[in-house]
Design a protein around this motif. Sequence first.
Motif, PDB file in Angstrom:
ATOM      1  N   PHE A  42       0.837  -1.206   0.000  1.00 35.49           N
ATOM      2  CA  PHE A  42       0.000   0.000   0.000  1.00 35.49           C
ATOM      3  C   PHE A  42       0.872   1.256   0.000  1.00 35.49           C
ATOM      4  O   PHE A  42       0.532   2.271  -0.602  1.00 35.49           O
ATOM      5  CB  PHE A  42      -0.940  -0.007   1.216  1.00 35.49           C
ATOM      6  CG  PHE A  42      -1.810   1.208   1.279  1.00 35.49           C
ATOM      7  CD1 PHE A  42      -1.584   2.181   2.235  1.00 35.49           C
ATOM      8  CD2 PHE A  42      -2.806   1.413   0.335  1.00 35.49           C
ATOM      9  CE1 PHE A  42      -2.360   3.331   2.269  1.00 35.49           C
ATOM     10  CE2 PHE A  42      -3.601   2.552   0.357  1.00 35.49           C
ATOM     11  CZ  PHE A  42      -3.375   3.507   1.332  1.00 35.49           C
ATOM     12  N   MET A  69      -1.255   0.981   7.165  1.00 36.37           N
ATOM     13  CA  MET A  69      -0.958   1.329   5.779  1.00 36.37           C
ATOM     14  C   MET A  69      -0.668   0.019   5.044  1.00 36.37           C
ATOM     15  O   MET A  69       0.472  -0.288   4.668  1.00 36.37           O
ATOM     16  CB  MET A  69       0.232   2.300   5.710  1.00 36.37           C
ATOM     17  CG  MET A  69      -0.143   3.688   6.229  1.00 36.37           C
ATOM     18  SD  MET A  69       1.258   4.777   6.491  1.00 36.37           S
ATOM     19  CE  MET A  69       1.613   4.387   8.200  1.00 36.37           C
ATOM     20  N   THR A  71      -2.614  -3.257   2.461  1.00 41.51           N
ATOM     21  CA  THR A  71      -3.742  -3.587   1.582  1.00 41.51           C
ATOM     22  C   THR A  71      -4.695  -4.546   2.296  1.00 41.51           C
ATOM     23  O   THR A  71      -4.276  -5.332   3.148  1.00 41.51           O
ATOM     24  CB  THR A  71      -3.226  -4.278   0.295  1.00 41.51           C
ATOM     25  OG1 THR A  71      -2.478  -5.439   0.683  1.00 41.51           O
ATOM     26  CG2 THR A  71      -2.352  -3.344  -0.523  1.00 41.51           C
ATOM     27  N   HIS A  91      -6.924   2.662   5.786  1.00 39.76           N
ATOM     28  CA  HIS A  91      -6.952   3.650   4.705  1.00 39.76           C
ATOM     29  C   HIS A  91      -8.136   3.377   3.778  1.00 39.76           C
ATOM     30  O   HIS A  91      -8.340   2.235   3.332  1.00 39.76           O
ATOM     31  CB  HIS A  91      -5.637   3.634   3.922  1.00 39.76           C
ATOM     32  CG  HIS A  91      -4.664   4.656   4.408  1.00 39.76           C
ATOM     33  ND1 HIS A  91      -4.579   5.918   3.873  1.00 39.76           N
ATOM     34  CD2 HIS A  91      -3.789   4.623   5.430  1.00 39.76           C
ATOM     35  CE1 HIS A  91      -3.664   6.623   4.522  1.00 39.76           C
ATOM     36  NE2 HIS A  91      -3.178   5.870   5.476  1.00 39.76           N
ATOM     37  N   GLU A  93      -8.332   4.056   0.831  1.00 39.59           N
ATOM     38  CA  GLU A  93      -7.825   3.659  -0.483  1.00 39.59           C
ATOM     39  C   GLU A  93      -7.291   2.221  -0.493  1.00 39.59           C
ATOM     40  O   GLU A  93      -6.862   1.715  -1.529  1.00 39.59           O
ATOM     41  CB  GLU A  93      -6.688   4.608  -0.898  1.00 39.59           C
ATOM     42  CG  GLU A  93      -6.998   6.095  -0.739  1.00 39.59           C
ATOM     43  CD  GLU A  93      -6.701   6.622   0.659  1.00 39.59           C
ATOM     44  OE1 GLU A  93      -6.274   5.839   1.544  1.00 39.59           O
ATOM     45  OE2 GLU A  93      -6.915   7.833   0.879  1.00 39.59           O
ATOM     46  N   SER A  94      -7.298   1.554   0.675  1.00 42.07           N
ATOM     47  CA  SER A  94      -6.566   0.272   0.776  1.00 42.07           C
ATOM     48  C   SER A  94      -7.458  -0.956   0.618  1.00 42.07           C
ATOM     49  O   SER A  94      -6.961  -2.087   0.651  1.00 42.07           O
ATOM     50  CB  SER A  94      -5.870   0.212   2.145  1.00 42.07           C
ATOM     51  OG  SER A  94      -6.843   0.084   3.189  1.00 42.07           O
ATOM     52  N   THR A  95      -8.775  -0.761   0.503  1.00 46.28           N
ATOM     53  CA  THR A  95      -9.648  -1.930   0.437  1.00 46.28           C
ATOM     54  C   THR A  95     -10.954  -1.600  -0.284  1.00 46.28           C
ATOM     55  O   THR A  95     -11.404  -0.458  -0.270  1.00 46.28           O
ATOM     56  CB  THR A  95     -10.008  -2.426   1.872  1.00 46.28           C
ATOM     57  OG1 THR A  95     -11.012  -3.441   1.797  1.00 46.28           O
ATOM     58  CG2 THR A  95     -10.561  -1.279   2.734  1.00 46.28           C
TER      59      THR A  95
END
Length: 223
Positions: A42, A69, A71, A91, A93-95
């Motif tokens: 990530f 931080m 995925t 995050h 944006e991570s999942t």
Amino acid sequence: MLPAKLSASLMCANLLDIEKDIRELEQAGIEYLHMDIMDGEFVPNLMLNNLFLKAVRSITKLPFDIHLMITNPERKLDWFDIRPGDIVSIHYESTSNVLGSLQLIEEKGALPSVALSPATSIESIHYVLDNIKMVNIMAVNPGFAGRKMVPMTLQKIQDTRNMLDSLGYGHIMLEVDGNVSLENASHMRHAGADVFVGGSSGLFLSDKSIQVSAKKLKDVINC
Ligand code: DX5
Ligand code: ZN
């Protein structure tokens, strides 16, 4: 405005004598220990991990502010020693399963939080406001200490605080993470932040003790 809290970023501490730093942080009245967990996917960096969390847990009662931080955190939460009273930030944006991640964190008795990288809109948390107790506004691109605050950060903090308060979610804490220097902390507080991640910019400084730098930061954020 929620009471101001300091969260010490242990990736910036003296890892060769972490117990000494933790005792100083306890004496300085730090509220949280900020644990930056990085997977090299990530973010392009590896940092603290679950073994470090377990080791620190064995020498202090301070709650953790765990910043994942990594995925797909929803598949990995059981890897970490998460306790009631901790904050756990995933995050956005991570999942693809933000809500599921937050629900799993809550099931562990911890406080769920969403971290937003600088380019991510604050609108992204609109439909999970009932599932979070904090939002982490990244002032820098995540992954490394020592980076400079992205200029739009202060506006983003202000917009987030206004959105939370106007929608009736004034109880949700607003953390700012990255380049929290003495000068930036003052502007961040005035913009509406209430949890401040102290790292290499403002807490772990080569020319000041933790006690001195923590007191200076607290004086600024408790305005
Ligand atoms: C960066 C981390 C921050 C960082 C803060 O990805 O999330 O916690 O360690 O340290 P400074 O103050 O150096 O930005
Ligand atoms: Zn962090």
